[in-house]
Structures are given as C-alpha cells and as structure tokens.
Scaffold this active site. Sequence first.
Site, PDB file in Angstrom:
ATOM      1  N   SER B 116       9.771   4.024   1.519  1.00 41.30           N
ATOM      2  CA  SER B 116      10.458   3.488   0.348  1.00 41.30           C
ATOM      3  C   SER B 116      11.410   4.501  -0.281  1.00 41.30           C
ATOM      4  O   SER B 116      12.331   4.131  -0.988  1.00 41.30           O
ATOM      5  CB  SER B 116       9.435   3.033  -0.710  1.00 41.30           C
ATOM      6  OG  SER B 116       8.808   4.138  -1.304  1.00 41.30           O
ATOM      7  N   LYS B 153       8.941   5.490  -6.746  1.00 42.45           N
ATOM      8  CA  LYS B 153      10.189   4.781  -7.066  1.00 42.45           C
ATOM      9  C   LYS B 153      11.045   5.630  -7.993  1.00 42.45           C
ATOM     10  O   LYS B 153      10.542   6.483  -8.711  1.00 42.45           O
ATOM     11  CB  LYS B 153       9.869   3.461  -7.793  1.00 42.45           C
ATOM     12  CG  LYS B 153       9.192   2.383  -6.941  1.00 42.45           C
ATOM     13  CD  LYS B 153      10.203   1.652  -6.090  1.00 42.45           C
ATOM     14  CE  LYS B 153       9.605   0.405  -5.451  1.00 42.45           C
ATOM     15  NZ  LYS B 153       8.394   0.688  -4.650  1.00 42.45           N
TER      16      LYS B 153
END
Lengths: 195, 195
Positions: B116, B153
């Site tokens: 990610s 993130k």
Amino acid sequence: MKKTRDIKSIEQALVAFYRSSKRMPTYTEMMDLFEVRSKSVVSYWIDKLIEKGILEKDTQGFLKLSGISFGIPLVGNVAAGLPVSAEENIRDVVSMDEYLVAKPDSSFLLRVTGDSMIGAGIIEGDLVIVERGRTPKNGDIVLAEVDGQWTMKYFRRQGRGVVLEAANPAYPLIHPEEELKIGGVITASVRKYLM
Amino acid sequence: MKKTRDIKSIEQALVAFYRSSKRMPTYTEMMDLFEVRSKSVVSYWIDKLIEKGILEKDTQGFLKLSGISFGIPLVGNVAAGLPVSAEENIRDVVSMDEYLVAKPDSSFLLRVTGDSMIGAGIIEGDLVIVERGRTPKNGDIVLAEVDGQWTMKYFRRQGRGVVLEAANPAYPLIHPEEELKIGGVITASVRKYLM
DNA sequence: TCTTATATAGAACGTACGTTCTAATGTCAA
DNA sequence: TTGACATTAGAACGTACGTTCTATATAAGA
C-alpha cells in the site's frame, strides 16, 4: 497507589542512563537515580532486576543490560493488537546498529542522489550502508564506477561477463569493459521521515 | 615496520571490546587486549588515545569512546573518492540507533506487509519505526485502523476532516468516520539486503 | 490488634580499580 | 658509539567500588 520505585521505573532509569552515558552507573550514582539514600537499597533492587532477567552480571561481575531492555521492540503482527503498554505481543528486540551493520569496520554510509534505483525502493535522500571488499553475488546492488562516476546498480552475471542494470528503465544497461571498479555492496538502506 | 602496537590497532581493540561487551575494559583486561604485561603501559597508551581525542574521560573519570570511533562513517560525496582507508572524506559518524530512533521509549518496529505504500518507497519486508502518541501532521505516514485492520497510509487534512491515502493508486481513499484510531506515526524505515 | 513480609537506612569491609613512581629496555639519529 | 627519546615492566598506593551486615520503618494480612 503511589509507588515511585518499582522494577519498571528502575529499569527505565538504567536504560536512560546507559543511553546517554554509554555505560552503566555505579551504585553511588544509582542512589541519585533511584532516589534512595543507601547503597544497600540499590543492591536490593539490582538483585530484583537480575532475578527478573532484566540485568545480568558478566564474567567479571559488571552489570549489563540484557538485550531485552536495550534496542526497540519488534512487534509480531499488528492484527494481534498494538503494543499499548509495551510488554505484549513483542516478538523480538533489536538494536539498529547490530541489525543493520554486520561489519562496522568495513562499512560506510552514503546518501543517495538520483533515481537510478527507484524501482528497488531506494529514493533520493535515503542512506545506504555499503560494505567494502565484499564480492558481489548475482542480483546484489553494488556501488560501481561507470564513466568515472560512482553509481548504484544491480550486479548481474551474464554468461562470462557482467552487466550493470539500474532499477529504472530510463537508464541504459551498462556493459563494463575490463577492470570494473566496485566500491562495495549495498547491505541495507534507511530513510528518516521525522526528527 | 613491525609495530603490533600502534594507536589505530589499540583503538580497534577497544571498539571491538565495547561492541561485544557493551562496556569499556578495565586496565587489567586491556593488558590482554594490547598484549602488554603492565598496567602502566596500558595507562601510557590510553593517555595517547585521549590526546588524540579518540577516548575521553567523563565527569566521573570513566573511559568513554568519543563518537568518532563509534558508529559508522557517513561519506561526504562519492565523487570525491571512496574511503579506501577510512579517515578521508568523512563528513560525519553516526550510530544507527541514535540516528533513526529519537524516542526509544515510545517507539516500536513493524514489518511491512502488502504494497500500500510502494509509491513512497516502502515495500514488503521493510521494517518501519513507529512512534506512539505523536500527533500526525499533514503528509505524515501513519499507522491507522481501517475497518478493524491496521494499515499504513498518508495522513492528509482536508478541510475540517482527515483523509487517509495509500501510496498506491490501487487502494481507495479512506474517509474515516468518527474516532480515527492512530497507532503511531512512521518516523523511519529500514531495509536489509544482505546479512 | 499482632504478625509477617517488604522496603529503607547506615556503617563497615575486602578488594580491584586506576594512578603514579622508578627503572630497564629498545629505537633511531647524530 | 653516544645520546635522546619512546616504550615496556613492575611495584606500591590511595580510593571508590560493590558487598554484606544490622537495625529501623512501612505496608499488608490475619
């Protein structure tokens, strides 16, 4: 409820002292650290820490923090929950120096410029750890001299010879002539985001 | 030509001892290290190392390796030539622990799974250093709980709220509801290629 | 309450530590 | 060879180290 002196706080005091002084404190110094007025009290608590395995005495009888206290914890997996109060869910404890630098005597750091290894996740500003004198294996990342310039490239054996390949399609393959100069092999890379 | 005992070899012996024992040797132990038969000879050489600035004595009079010997050298720029015999072209010397981990007490390591954050140069297998309890700033990489799962993130402020964005277009933007759980802020990442 | 375990204080002790001195030996240049 | 200097050896010394003992205070349990 108010216990200023428990095993954990003493451990923290010792770790803090060791981190800043690069050595363990003497019993007299610990009197200040623990805020007690007698060396025998220090001895009393030190014995407890030794029983718990937080401290050791080496062959010469000197105090030593046993691995657990030093370094920072490596968490098993986050799914199992974060280490809120430390202690829990910890797989291992590692010192960054020991983990990253196998041969401190023959290693050096280099700040990365350019984007030639971006495909390998090495970006500008990173620090790479280079080990001198190590013979590169196929697929290793090496620091090599190309046209009088030192750059990082994948080291690939091809038949009898060697090819240097960047991790970036924008850079051409290098087929070094004789005498390929290798400055070292990249053994690790680190990046710091915040102070 | 044959000098088994010079300043450099003594320094190396001391650094090696400190690395393995986590403390400085006593003068008696140094007799073995330096291969001499008298403590006065040890004192003689120690004084030399102190003059050279390789060793220091702290306020309590204990010996201490002064930064230079510890950690590994950060080379200024490769263009100026590689550090063949060390010593030359060295901008700084750093300990990885001190460089990477600002707050050891509130930090932990986490092994990266998934892709990610691949756009930020963080790939599967890397170790990231997470600092707990730090309030993330716009653009920081955070460890956050999304749908009961902990993921990394980018943390982006958007108007009054917050958006979590992966460094990978394959992942959707996250608009967290109330009570966004932040496990910590990523302060550094490391990757090891070779043992 | 009394009893027991835990924690603190202070003092005394033996020892190993680092320092310092004297003297002998090795090295190199004049 | 001689002299100056660097290096080694050994011993003696004062001190601060960690240990250990006794005694007292505090907290917890019955």
